[in-house]
Design a protein around this motif. Structure first.
Motif: not given
Length: 334
Positions: A57-80
């Motif tokens: 909904k906020l735009g388009t995000t491109v991930i071009d390498k395997l993320p190594q350090r992830v910050v999750a700002l919502d508990m739902n994403d922490v659970d995922f």
């Protein structure tokens, strides 16, 4: 690894020792080039990574390498992330549900402040290469995107009447693609489908009508079909006892008299006060409300004191949905 040893005309024993050293160097070099990256306890091949483009909904995000350090700002994403075995580099620690308690005191997990107002400096200190947010942090999207690629989880906290389960599964599959965990993500999605189907089998053709109310310091808010908990009626097959349909994050304020007059067969009570003030949730002994005690639900022992952390802090992740479904089924098993 490279080893250089200059040979001279030494004796045979010395040459044999040198030969053994060279063999060891070569073997270590081979092992170093063959060692895969480790992510979340699984072995992930690092030779290639297929770019993942995520539209939200906020735009388009491109991930071009395997993320190594992830910050999750919502508990739902922490659970995922937890369900997929992905390490969490940073998260808010003000309201951590019991099923994610292992992260609360984890020193390697940066505390990024409040769920609704993340500390951008702390987010930056976590050195993320991927940030996950929901509508609760949407106003910080631009600033967060300048720190690292940021993905918005398009769950609607105000009205979950339609597609709530599908949105959860889509986000799960997207994360599976990003972290090369597609097989596991599809397995988890299938497990959620099975639990939803189980709830529908329980509620199918049952005449009971239910009311979902939020307790807040002695006051109550009701949630109807077009609300934060609309999916309980739409996706899980529960029949509503109230005509209240106003969409909203906090529901419609109602009186104890309203609840008595609606006279639901089942009441699900979510204790917001327990969550916000870190207190023990209400139970049948501590809820001293004479009007609620006159309802059919109370008389038939069908007042369910729901898991407040699953319902209020999350309600859009795998663990929270399983706990919510368990609570819903209890309303028909009493």
């Amino acid at each position: 690894m490279t080893c250089n040893i200059k040979l001279r005309a030494w004796g045979l024993p010395v040459l044999l020792v040198v030969f053994a050293v060279l063999q060891g160097c070569d073997q270590k070099a081979i092992e170093a080039t063959q060692e895969p990256l480790s992510l979340g306890g699984t072995q992930v091949e690092s030779a290639s990574y297929e770019t993942v483009t995520v539209k939200h909904k906020l735009g388009t995000t491109v991930i071009d390498k395997l993320p190594q350090r992830v910050v999750a700002l919502d508990m739902n994403d922490v659970d995922f992330l937890d369900q997929l075995g992905i390490p969490v580099a940073g998260m808010p620690k003000d309201f951590v549900p019991h099923f994610l308690s292992q992260y609360k005191e984890a020193p390697q997990v940066e505390d990024t402040g409040a769920i609704v107002a993340p500390n951008l400096e702390r987010v930056h200190m976590a050195k993320p290469d991927l940030i996950l947010i929901t509508s609760l942090q949407a106003k910080y999207y631009k600033e967060l995107s300048e720190i690292a690629p940021t993905i918005h989880f398009d769950v609607d906290y105000r009205n979950s009447e339609t597609s709530h389960i599908e949105v959860i599964k889509e986000h799960l599959i997207t994360l599976g693609q990003i972290f090369n965990k597609e097989k596991l993500a599809h397995k988890k999605a299938a497990e959620l489908d099975a639990r939803v189907a189980e709830a529908k089998r329980v509620t199918l053709s049952r005449p009971e009508k239910a009311l979902i109310v939020l307790h807040n310091n002695g006051a109550f808010n009701s949630f109807g079909v077009r609300s934060r908990y609309g999916f309980v009626f739409n996706a899980l097959g529960v029949m509503p006892a109230s005509p209240v349909n106003e969409a909203g994050l906090h529901g419609q304020p109602v009186s104890s008299e309203f609840i008595r007059q609606a006279n639901p067969d089942v009441i699900y009570i979510i204790d917001r006060t327990a969550v916000m003030e870190h207190r023990q949730p209400l139970n049948a002994d501590t809820l001293s409300n004479p009007l609620l005690r006159q309802t059919t639900a109370w008389k038939n022992n069908r007042v369910i004191f729901a898991d407040p952390e699953a319902w209020y802090i999350t309600a859009a992740s795998l663990n929270s949905m399983k706990l919510i479904i368990n609570d819903v089924i209890k309303g028909y098993d009493q």
